[in-house]
Design a protein around this motif. Structure first.
Motif, PDB file in Angstrom:
ATOM      1  N   SER A 199       0.810  -1.221   0.000  1.00  0.00           N
ATOM      2  CA  SER A 199       0.000   0.000   0.000  1.00  0.00           C
ATOM      3  C   SER A 199       0.845   1.273   0.000  1.00  0.00           C
ATOM      4  O   SER A 199       0.301   2.371   0.004  1.00  0.00           O
ATOM      5  CB  SER A 199      -0.943   0.003   1.207  1.00  0.00           C
ATOM      6  OG  SER A 199      -0.201   0.018   2.423  1.00  0.00           O
ATOM      7  N   ASP A 200       2.171   1.137   0.008  1.00  0.00           N
ATOM      8  CA  ASP A 200       3.063   2.285  -0.078  1.00  0.00           C
ATOM      9  C   ASP A 200       3.117   2.739  -1.532  1.00  0.00           C
ATOM     10  O   ASP A 200       3.868   2.197  -2.349  1.00  0.00           O
ATOM     11  CB  ASP A 200       4.456   1.886   0.424  1.00  0.00           C
ATOM     12  CG  ASP A 200       5.454   3.035   0.398  1.00  0.00           C
ATOM     13  OD1 ASP A 200       5.165   4.081  -0.228  1.00  0.00           O
ATOM     14  OD2 ASP A 200       6.541   2.879   0.986  1.00  0.00           O
ATOM     15  N   ALA A 201       2.299   3.726  -1.882  1.00  0.00           N
ATOM     16  CA  ALA A 201       2.147   4.130  -3.277  1.00  0.00           C
ATOM     17  C   ALA A 201       3.455   4.621  -3.877  1.00  0.00           C
ATOM     18  O   ALA A 201       3.774   4.301  -5.030  1.00  0.00           O
ATOM     19  CB  ALA A 201       1.069   5.201  -3.395  1.00  0.00           C
ATOM     20  N   ALA A 202       4.224   5.390  -3.122  1.00  0.00           N
ATOM     21  CA  ALA A 202       5.469   5.946  -3.661  1.00  0.00           C
ATOM     22  C   ALA A 202       6.432   4.829  -4.053  1.00  0.00           C
ATOM     23  O   ALA A 202       7.041   4.866  -5.132  1.00  0.00           O
ATOM     24  CB  ALA A 202       6.116   6.874  -2.635  1.00  0.00           C
ATOM     25  N   ASN A 203       6.574   3.828  -3.193  1.00  0.00           N
ATOM     26  CA  ASN A 203       7.464   2.711  -3.499  1.00  0.00           C
ATOM     27  C   ASN A 203       6.910   1.875  -4.639  1.00  0.00           C
ATOM     28  O   ASN A 203       7.664   1.423  -5.525  1.00  0.00           O
ATOM     29  CB  ASN A 203       7.666   1.837  -2.260  1.00  0.00           C
ATOM     30  CG  ASN A 203       8.762   0.797  -2.464  1.00  0.00           C
ATOM     31  OD1 ASN A 203       9.791   1.055  -3.083  1.00  0.00           O
ATOM     32  ND2 ASN A 203       8.533  -0.398  -1.953  1.00  0.00           N
ATOM     33  N   ALA A 204       5.592   1.667  -4.658  1.00  0.00           N
ATOM     34  CA  ALA A 204       4.980   0.894  -5.736  1.00  0.00           C
ATOM     35  C   ALA A 204       5.222   1.557  -7.091  1.00  0.00           C
ATOM     36  O   ALA A 204       5.528   0.880  -8.082  1.00  0.00           O
ATOM     37  CB  ALA A 204       3.481   0.741  -5.478  1.00  0.00           C
ATOM     38  N   ILE A 205       5.104   2.868  -7.141  1.00  0.00           N
ATOM     39  CA  ILE A 205       5.340   3.600  -8.388  1.00  0.00           C
ATOM     40  C   ILE A 205       6.777   3.404  -8.858  1.00  0.00           C
ATOM     41  O   ILE A 205       7.032   3.103 -10.032  1.00  0.00           O
ATOM     42  CB  ILE A 205       5.025   5.094  -8.205  1.00  0.00           C
ATOM     43  CG1 ILE A 205       3.510   5.298  -8.043  1.00  0.00           C
ATOM     44  CG2 ILE A 205       5.546   5.918  -9.383  1.00  0.00           C
ATOM     45  CD1 ILE A 205       3.125   6.672  -7.542  1.00  0.00           C
ATOM     46  N   GLU A 206       7.735   3.555  -7.931  1.00  0.00           N
ATOM     47  CA  GLU A 206       9.141   3.415  -8.316  1.00  0.00           C
ATOM     48  C   GLU A 206       9.447   1.996  -8.778  1.00  0.00           C
ATOM     49  O   GLU A 206      10.176   1.793  -9.758  1.00  0.00           O
ATOM     50  CB  GLU A 206      10.048   3.805  -7.143  1.00  0.00           C
ATOM     51  CG  GLU A 206       9.975   5.273  -6.772  1.00  0.00           C
ATOM     52  CD  GLU A 206      10.172   6.187  -7.971  1.00  0.00           C
ATOM     53  OE1 GLU A 206      11.130   5.977  -8.733  1.00  0.00           O
ATOM     54  OE2 GLU A 206       9.346   7.106  -8.158  1.00  0.00           O
ATOM     55  N   GLN A 207       8.923   0.996  -8.066  1.00  0.00           N
ATOM     56  CA  GLN A 207       9.153  -0.395  -8.461  1.00  0.00           C
ATOM     57  C   GLN A 207       8.565  -0.669  -9.844  1.00  0.00           C
ATOM     58  O   GLN A 207       9.199  -1.319 -10.692  1.00  0.00           O
ATOM     59  CB  GLN A 207       8.527  -1.344  -7.425  1.00  0.00           C
ATOM     60  CG  GLN A 207       9.150  -1.303  -6.052  1.00  0.00           C
ATOM     61  CD  GLN A 207      10.501  -1.998  -5.990  1.00  0.00           C
ATOM     62  OE1 GLN A 207      10.973  -2.589  -6.960  1.00  0.00           O
ATOM     63  NE2 GLN A 207      11.141  -1.930  -4.824  1.00  0.00           N
ATOM     64  N   LEU A 208       7.356  -0.177 -10.073  1.00  0.00           N
ATOM     65  CA  LEU A 208       6.687  -0.431 -11.344  1.00  0.00           C
ATOM     66  C   LEU A 208       7.384   0.294 -12.491  1.00  0.00           C
ATOM     67  O   LEU A 208       7.558  -0.267 -13.586  1.00  0.00           O
ATOM     68  CB  LEU A 208       5.222   0.000 -11.237  1.00  0.00           C
ATOM     69  CG  LEU A 208       4.288  -0.372 -12.383  1.00  0.00           C
ATOM     70  CD1 LEU A 208       4.353  -1.866 -12.683  1.00  0.00           C
ATOM     71  CD2 LEU A 208       2.863   0.037 -12.044  1.00  0.00           C
ATOM     72  N   VAL A 209       7.802   1.532 -12.258  1.00  0.00           N
ATOM     73  CA  VAL A 209       8.503   2.283 -13.298  1.00  0.00           C
ATOM     74  C   VAL A 209       9.817   1.600 -13.650  1.00  0.00           C
ATOM     75  O   VAL A 209      10.137   1.403 -14.834  1.00  0.00           O
ATOM     76  CB  VAL A 209       8.745   3.744 -12.850  1.00  0.00           C
ATOM     77  CG1 VAL A 209       9.718   4.449 -13.796  1.00  0.00           C
ATOM     78  CG2 VAL A 209       7.424   4.505 -12.787  1.00  0.00           C
ATOM     79  N   ARG A 210      10.578   1.204 -12.630  1.00  0.00           N
ATOM     80  CA  ARG A 210      11.883   0.582 -12.895  1.00  0.00           C
ATOM     81  C   ARG A 210      11.725  -0.735 -13.649  1.00  0.00           C
ATOM     82  O   ARG A 210      12.446  -0.999 -14.626  1.00  0.00           O
ATOM     83  CB  ARG A 210      12.622   0.340 -11.574  1.00  0.00           C
ATOM     84  CG  ARG A 210      14.010  -0.256 -11.755  1.00  0.00           C
ATOM     85  CD  ARG A 210      14.762  -0.343 -10.451  1.00  0.00           C
ATOM     86  NE  ARG A 210      14.987   0.983  -9.862  1.00  0.00           N
ATOM     87  CZ  ARG A 210      15.719   1.189  -8.766  1.00  0.00           C
ATOM     88  NH1 ARG A 210      16.288   0.169  -8.140  1.00  0.00           N
ATOM     89  NH2 ARG A 210      15.889   2.404  -8.299  1.00  0.00           N
ATOM     90  N   ALA A 211      10.779  -1.576 -13.225  1.00  0.00           N
ATOM     91  CA  ALA A 211      10.567  -2.859 -13.890  1.00  0.00           C
ATOM     92  C   ALA A 211      10.074  -2.665 -15.325  1.00  0.00           C
ATOM     93  O   ALA A 211      10.498  -3.379 -16.244  1.00  0.00           O
ATOM     94  CB  ALA A 211       9.560  -3.695 -13.096  1.00  0.00           C
ATOM     95  N   THR A 212       9.214  -1.685 -15.526  1.00  0.00           N
ATOM     96  CA  THR A 212       8.663  -1.459 -16.858  1.00  0.00           C
ATOM     97  C   THR A 212       9.715  -0.912 -17.813  1.00  0.00           C
ATOM     98  O   THR A 212       9.779  -1.324 -18.981  1.00  0.00           O
ATOM     99  CB  THR A 212       7.468  -0.486 -16.772  1.00  0.00           C
ATOM    100  OG1 THR A 212       6.473  -1.038 -15.907  1.00  0.00           O
ATOM    101  CG2 THR A 212       6.861  -0.254 -18.138  1.00  0.00           C
ATOM    102  N   VAL A 213      10.539   0.019 -17.348  1.00  0.00           N
ATOM    103  CA  VAL A 213      11.609   0.555 -18.198  1.00  0.00           C
ATOM    104  C   VAL A 213      12.533  -0.576 -18.636  1.00  0.00           C
ATOM    105  O   VAL A 213      12.913  -0.664 -19.816  1.00  0.00           O
ATOM    106  CB  VAL A 213      12.383   1.661 -17.455  1.00  0.00           C
ATOM    107  CG1 VAL A 213      13.677   2.007 -18.198  1.00  0.00           C
ATOM    108  CG2 VAL A 213      11.510   2.911 -17.298  1.00  0.00           C
ATOM    109  N   ALA A 214      12.889  -1.450 -17.706  1.00  0.00           N
ATOM    110  CA  ALA A 214      13.756  -2.584 -18.054  1.00  0.00           C
ATOM    111  C   ALA A 214      13.078  -3.494 -19.078  1.00  0.00           C
ATOM    112  O   ALA A 214      13.729  -3.993 -20.014  1.00  0.00           O
ATOM    113  CB  ALA A 214      14.104  -3.366 -16.790  1.00  0.00           C
TER     114      ALA A 214
END
Length: 237
Positions: A199-214
């Protein structure tokens, strides 16, 4: 003090009734899907008569479209604003990350929109996508296709060596990950044994952005031969 007339009361109630119908429909669609919910069900849940539903929205299809418009209009506008800024980034790596973030961030921000209805609408979107209803498909296309094409084109400009069709696939996977992250945050906490907070939105956003860019930067697949050509070659062997 003079008592308000019945006609004045009816006029005052109309905006509230429209909102009640929207909220009732959104809750029912997000729980039961589109097909299983009738206009009568919506009217009963809203404390209205079925005629009120048709008066305000004409059909159940029109009601679903209005639900999407009221949530996704602001989200799509915000995505377009962020995308315009991202496309001005000169470094291609930074630009790609900014484009992906421009897509992801407004979806999380919308969770607090409309008096907390964002989470419910996210659940509705997941249900509509899974249901495969023709009406829902048209509404989704009408609401999102223009914005989706803009993001796919922007990503392709940053990764011109990746075929656009593959970028479409990877964008498709991003959408699935985004839905699941928003709808099932508790699964992250459970599978990480408490080391991560879904539920930590800030961390979820960063994880999703990093995985998607890769994922977008992964090498393109070797294109397989068309099915008929492979079948003919196998027949000769």
């Amino acid at each position: 003090m003079a008592r308000q007339s019945d006609s004045d009361e009816t006029t005052a109630r109309k905006p509230n009734m429209r909102e009640a119908i929207l909220c009732a429909a959104e809750e029912l669609f997000s729980t039961n899907g589109f097909n299983a919910v009738s206009v009568r069900d919506i009217a009963q849940a809203a404390g209205a008569n079925p005629g009120s539903v048709t008066y305000h929205f004409k059909t159940k299809d029109g009601l679903l479209l209005e639900i999407y418009r009221r949530h996704c209009g602001p989200m799509n506008r915000r995505r377009s604003e962020l995308l315009a800024a991202a496309r001005r980034v000169r470094d291609l790596q930074d630009r790609l990350e900014a484009i992906v973030r421009a897509y992801v961030l407004p979806a999380f921000s919308s969770g607090s929109d409309l008096a907390g209805g964002g989470a419910r609408f996210t659940r509705l979107r997941a249900v509509m996508s899974a249901e495969g209803n023709e009406v829902a498909g048209r509404v989704i296309a009408q609401t999102f296709d223009d914005t989706s094409h803009a993001f796919i084109d922007a990503i392709h400009e940053s990764l011109p060596h990746i075929p656009r069709a593959e970028i479409v696939w990877r964008s498709h996977f991003l959408l699935g990950a985004l839905y699941y992250t928003l709808v099932q945050p508790e699964r992250v906490a459970r599978l990480s044994r408490g080391d991560a907070d879904g539920s930590d939105a800030a961390n979820a956003i960063e994880q999703l952005v990093r995985a998607t860019v890769a994922a977008f930067q992964a090498a393109a697949l070797d294109r397989p031969a068309p099915l008929r050509r492979r079948s003919a070659a196998q027949a000769k062997s």
